[in-house]
Motif scaffolding. Structure first.
Motif, mmCIF file in Angstrom:
data_model
loop_
_atom_site.group_PDB
_atom_site.id
_atom_site.type_symbol
_atom_site.label_atom_id
_atom_site.label_comp_id
_atom_site.label_asym_id
_atom_site.label_seq_id
_atom_site.Cartn_x
_atom_site.Cartn_y
_atom_site.Cartn_z
ATOM 1 N N GLY A 175 0.600 -1.276 -0.036
ATOM 2 C CA GLY A 175 0.024 -0.073 -0.070
ATOM 3 C C GLY A 175 0.812 1.316 0.016
ATOM 4 N N VAL A 176 2.090 1.066 -0.236
ATOM 5 C CA VAL A 176 3.166 2.355 -0.115
ATOM 6 C C VAL A 176 3.713 2.535 -1.154
ATOM 7 C CG1 VAL A 176 5.084 3.579 1.279
ATOM 8 C CG2 VAL A 176 3.374 1.911 2.464
ATOM 9 N N VAL A 177 3.619 3.518 -2.078
ATOM 10 C CA VAL A 177 4.459 4.029 -3.307
ATOM 11 C C VAL A 177 5.718 4.075 -2.905
ATOM 12 C CG1 VAL A 177 4.613 5.277 -5.148
ATOM 13 C CG2 VAL A 177 2.473 5.046 -4.164
ATOM 14 N N ILE A 178 6.831 3.109 -3.531
ATOM 15 C CA ILE A 178 7.998 2.902 -3.114
ATOM 16 C C ILE A 178 9.201 3.401 -4.454
ATOM 17 C CG2 ILE A 178 8.009 1.512 -1.139
ATOM 18 C CD1 ILE A 178 8.591 -0.857 -3.256
ATOM 19 N N HIS A 179 8.214 3.560 -5.924
ATOM 20 C CA HIS A 179 9.118 3.930 -6.765
ATOM 21 C C HIS A 179 8.047 4.772 -7.750
ATOM 22 C CE1 HIS A 179 12.838 1.761 -6.086
ATOM 23 N NE2 HIS A 179 11.979 0.476 -5.640
ATOM 24 N N GLU A 180 8.471 5.735 -8.501
ATOM 25 C CA GLU A 180 7.514 6.051 -9.664
ATOM 26 C C GLU A 180 8.753 6.788 -10.575
ATOM 27 O OE1 GLU A 180 3.730 8.467 -8.525
ATOM 28 O OE2 GLU A 180 5.142 9.044 -7.109
ATOM 29 N N ASP A 181 8.197 6.236 -11.983
ATOM 30 C CA ASP A 181 8.757 6.805 -13.198
ATOM 31 C C ASP A 181 10.362 6.649 -13.011
ATOM 32 O OD1 ASP A 181 8.901 7.692 -15.790
ATOM 33 O OD2 ASP A 181 9.021 9.974 -15.021
ATOM 34 N N VAL A 182 10.885 5.254 -12.887
ATOM 35 C CA VAL A 182 12.337 4.923 -12.771
ATOM 36 C C VAL A 182 12.580 4.451 -14.166
ATOM 37 C CG1 VAL A 182 14.093 3.578 -11.738
ATOM 38 C CG2 VAL A 182 11.964 4.504 -10.090
ATOM 39 N N GLU A 183 13.495 5.093 -14.526
ATOM 40 C CA GLU A 183 14.242 4.653 -15.953
ATOM 41 C C GLU A 183 15.228 3.459 -15.760
ATOM 42 O OE1 GLU A 183 16.181 6.600 -19.817
ATOM 43 O OE2 GLU A 183 15.983 7.530 -18.243
ATOM 44 N N LEU A 184 15.149 2.534 -16.594
ATOM 45 C CA LEU A 184 15.977 1.316 -16.416
ATOM 46 C C LEU A 184 16.940 1.173 -17.680
ATOM 47 C CD1 LEU A 184 13.213 -1.183 -15.500
ATOM 48 C CD2 LEU A 184 14.670 0.006 -13.755
ATOM 49 N N THR A 185 18.186 1.396 -17.480
ATOM 50 C CA THR A 185 19.062 1.633 -18.532
ATOM 51 C C THR A 185 19.502 0.080 -19.130
ATOM 52 O OG1 THR A 185 20.886 1.434 -17.113
ATOM 53 C CG2 THR A 185 20.079 3.380 -17.888
ATOM 54 N N GLY A 186 19.092 -1.034 -18.613
ATOM 55 C CA GLY A 186 19.489 -2.402 -18.983
ATOM 56 C C GLY A 186 18.856 -3.435 -17.979
ATOM 57 N N PRO A 187 19.253 -4.653 -18.127
ATOM 58 C CA PRO A 187 18.874 -5.881 -17.489
ATOM 59 C C PRO A 187 19.666 -5.712 -16.036
ATOM 60 C CG PRO A 187 19.189 -6.644 -19.754
ATOM 61 C CD PRO A 187 19.715 -5.216 -19.602
ATOM 62 N N THR A 188 18.883 -5.991 -15.015
ATOM 63 C CA THR A 188 19.719 -5.929 -13.593
ATOM 64 C C THR A 188 20.412 -7.253 -13.370
ATOM 65 O OG1 THR A 188 17.535 -6.707 -12.646
ATOM 66 C CG2 THR A 188 17.955 -4.328 -12.715
ATOM 67 N N ARG A 189 21.214 -7.283 -12.375
ATOM 68 C CA ARG A 189 21.993 -8.389 -12.248
ATOM 69 C C ARG A 189 20.991 -9.783 -11.748
ATOM 70 N NH1 ARG A 189 26.399 -9.102 -7.025
ATOM 71 N NH2 ARG A 189 27.691 -10.622 -8.051
ATOM 72 N N ALA A 190 21.730 -10.790 -12.507
ATOM 73 C CA ALA A 190 20.965 -12.278 -12.235
ATOM 74 C C ALA A 190 19.909 -12.315 -13.415
ATOM 75 C CB ALA A 190 20.869 -12.447 -10.768
ATOM 76 N N ALA A 191 19.767 -11.366 -14.201
ATOM 77 C CA ALA A 191 18.683 -11.395 -15.037
ATOM 78 C C ALA A 191 18.651 -12.626 -15.912
ATOM 79 C CB ALA A 191 18.541 -10.357 -16.060
ATOM 80 N N ALA A 192 17.618 -13.173 -16.427
ATOM 81 C CA ALA A 192 17.602 -14.418 -17.337
ATOM 82 C C ALA A 192 18.376 -14.143 -18.568
ATOM 83 C CB ALA A 192 16.273 -14.999 -17.606
ATOM 84 N N PHE A 193 18.055 -12.984 -19.151
ATOM 85 C CA PHE A 193 18.594 -12.628 -20.451
ATOM 86 C C PHE A 193 19.431 -11.526 -20.171
ATOM 87 C CE2 PHE A 193 14.163 -14.127 -20.501
ATOM 88 C CZ PHE A 193 14.349 -15.269 -21.155
ATOM 89 N N ASP A 194 20.703 -11.424 -21.048
ATOM 90 C CA ASP A 194 21.381 -10.217 -21.050
ATOM 91 C C ASP A 194 21.118 -9.032 -22.205
ATOM 92 O OD1 ASP A 194 23.158 -11.137 -18.994
ATOM 93 O OD2 ASP A 194 24.181 -12.355 -20.693
#
Length: 627
Positions: A210-229
């Protein structure tokens, strides 16, 4: 001492049913229910490792790290992985992948973590929202619950491998073994016809418990331990299952993969004057007119007492039901599509819906402004089948004025009296229950509570930021404040103590016949209050303190000269389950731990379709609420 600060303002488009902007608001449509994933088996997912299974119930032992206790049934999917040995490669089937791929999507789910466990939800199998036992964390880092995990590049050099992580704004976590609720609104990366990325992916909005913890965050690429690079327009939803025990239930999603409606051939005409109703256009000469590529109030150079009329075509590629929100401060608006009036004149903020066919449909919008103390603004949002709500004008509309929120922080022990509303609880008239003599106590350990002086009742506890006092102090105010963190409400406040001739008697809902008399509170050397009152002839001291590492609160109630047949009610809920070591779980949302009852034995009883945890009083009642 009360410290006031200013809350940051965030823009960006929100998912269906969420507020569009802090300052310029439009009426919101009902949330889209979404498509549920069937959890009677694992058919909604690609083949996975054997440590994934479907169960009917799950719980955690707070004293046993990385341990979940399960029971047979369906509706919950659980991972119980064996920890990998150092240097051992990750099993590609260790995580769970949906059989569907998604682009833009809203995802909503419940999850439960074992003590010290670690998991994650990966959008498109690439961008992780971290799931972690962060129960005792004050300030979240990128590894903590709800954070967007960092990217990783060993080529960046020692100490700089991780980058572009985004910690959660605040710790909105629950304790391990309790169900937590996560909502994610995700925008996929964009690519041109040659496959080149033209826009990065974004977390439009992330809400935890019930608490907003992120808004409009840009993701420049896959994060660590992603299934795909790599990055693609679509990919599967991935539930991480190789780090620690975790359970999921109530997984729903809404995909947004249909083309948006487009406004074409827009023409406008501006009329000078105070129009409180729509004029006869063929008999009224415009002050100015022209063409435009977007809906905007800026086509009028008149600050007040004007009318703007737009006409044109709305090109609809996907037939179905569409919902529109119109914001026109300082006057009224009207919206017609396909010769249907969806929003009537005279509303600053209006909403409407219509089933629209595919094709080019006649479009008309009117904005008349005649209140001089607001700034002109025109906002129109659209949502439809497979189309996330978006702004089709140059701004969101609303009241034309932003309210700078007034917040109260708690860098030290902080006590604030106000009204406090209790969403989900009804008053005698059927409206939202309001506590009129509420005392909220804030702690630098980011665990806070509200006490009802009228009943001697602990009303709610919460983790995270302290209070939003805007409703109390802005303009004329209504006297109320509201928690800013993850709230655990404890039901409609009732007397903590009452006399029961038998354990089958209903707990009273008011103070009639109790002789209840509040005596205020006394502050100790650390400015921590002890509440005092008289009830049933006894004198009561009620002391509530934050537990070490912010795991909850400990309540010590001392009763001098207790009456016969006096009972205390420690908890109420739809389901109360006894665990080990004097621990009870209430509706899978918080724990009650028995610390000292002076030898008395607690009882779980049925009452009016609910359950109550009660205990006979012998002089002192000490228990903790863990959440």
């Amino acid at each position: 001492m009360i410290k006031l600060s200013r809350m940051a303002r965030f823009g960006g488009l929100m998912g269906i049913g969420w507020t569009l902007s802090t300052g310029l608001l439009t009426a919101q449509p009902a949330p889209t229910p979404g498509i549920p994933l069937t959890l009677n088996d694992l058919s909604a997912f690609k083949p996975a490792a054997a440590h994934w299974r479907v169960v009917g119930a799950v719980r955690a032992d707070l004293n046993k790290p990385n341990t979940l206790i399960i029971d047979k049934g369906t509706g919950i999917v659980v991972a119980q992985p064996t920890p990998a040995k150092p240097g051992q490669p990750t099993d590609p089937k260790a995580s769970l992948f949906t059989t569907f791929d998604h682009g833009d999507v809203d995802v909503e789910l419940d999850y439960l973590l074992a003590s010290k466990s670690n998991s994650g939800v990966y959008l498109q199998g690439r961008y992780e929202v971290q799931l972690f036992d962060s129960w005792d964390i004050r300030t979240p880092k990128t590894i903590d619950n709800g954070s967007i995990y960092e990217r990783w590049d060993p080529k960046r050099g020692e100490g700089r491998y991780g980058y572009d992580g985004h910690p959660a704004r605040q710790n909105a976590s629950r304790a391990p073994g309790l169900w937590q609720h996560l909502k994610i609104s995700f925008q996929a990366p964009r690519f041109n016809a040659n496959g080149q990325k033209t826009q990065n992916a974004r977390m439009v909005r992330v809400e935890l418990n019930g608490v907003v913890i992120h808004e409009d965050v840009e993701l420049t690429g896959p994060t660590r331990a992603a299934a795909f690079d790599d990055e693609k327009p679509t990919g599967p939803l991935m539930l991480q299952g190789d780090h620690g025990p975790v359970a999921f239930r109530n997984i729903r999603y809404v995909s947004y993969d249909k083309p948006r409606p487009e406004l074409r051939d827009l023409k406008y005409a501006v009329y000078k004057g105070k129009y409180e109703k729509e004029p006869q256009y063929d008999k009224t000469a415009p002050e100015s007119e022209g063409t435009s590529t977007i809906l905007s109030s800026s086509v009028s150079r008149i600050p007040n007492e004007f009318l703007i009329r737009y006409t044109g075509t709305l090109r609809v590629s996907e037939p179905g039901e569409y919902r529109f929100n119109l914001g026109v401060p300082g006057g009224g608006g009207l919206l017609k599509i396909n010769n249907q009036q969806l929003i009537g004149p005279g509303q600053w903020n209006g909403s409407g819906k219509a089933t629209l066919p595919k094709g080019d449909l006649p479009f008309e919008l009117m904005y008349t402004k005649f209140v001089d103390w607001t700034k002109p603004a025109l906002g129109l949002t659209v949502a439809g089948p497979g189309i996330r709500e978006y702004v089709i004008s140059d701004q969101n509309g609303g009241d034309g004025e932003e309210t700078d929120p007034i917040v109260v922080d708690a860098p030290t022990s902080t006590v604030l009296r106000s009204f406090m509303d209790m969403p989900g609880e009804k008053n005698a008239q059927g409206g939202t229950l309001r506590i009129t003599h509420a005392v909220s106590v804030g702690s630098p350990d980011i665990v806070h509570y509200t006490y009802d002086l009228d009943k001697g009742a602990l009303a709610q506890v919460w983790r995270g930021a302290f209070l939003d006092a805007t409703p109390m102090w802005h303009d004329r105010g209504d006297g109320s404040s509201r928690p800013r963190g993850m709230v655990q409400r404890l039901g409609a406040p009732v007397l903590f103590l009452t006399q029961l001739a038998s354990t089958q008697m209903a707990w009273p809902t008011d103070t009639t016949g109790s002789g209840f008399r509040p005596k205020g509170y006394a502050l100790d050397a650390s400015d921590l209050p002890t509440f005092r009152y008289q009830s049933f002839g006894a004198s009561v001291d009620d002391k509530i303190r934050v537990l070490p590492e912010g795991q909850g609160v400990r309540r010590e109630v001392t009763i001098t000269n207790p009456a016969s047949n006096l009972y205390a009610r420690l908890a109420s809920g739809m389901r109360i389950s006894a665990l080990e070591n004097g621990l009870y779980v209430i509706d899978d949302q918080h724990y009650v731990r028995i610390d000292d009852l002076g030898g008395a034995k607690p009882t779980v009883r049925e009452s009016n379709g609910r359950q109550e945890l009660i205990v006979p009083v012998k002089g002192k009642v000490v228990y903790s609420i863990l959440f």
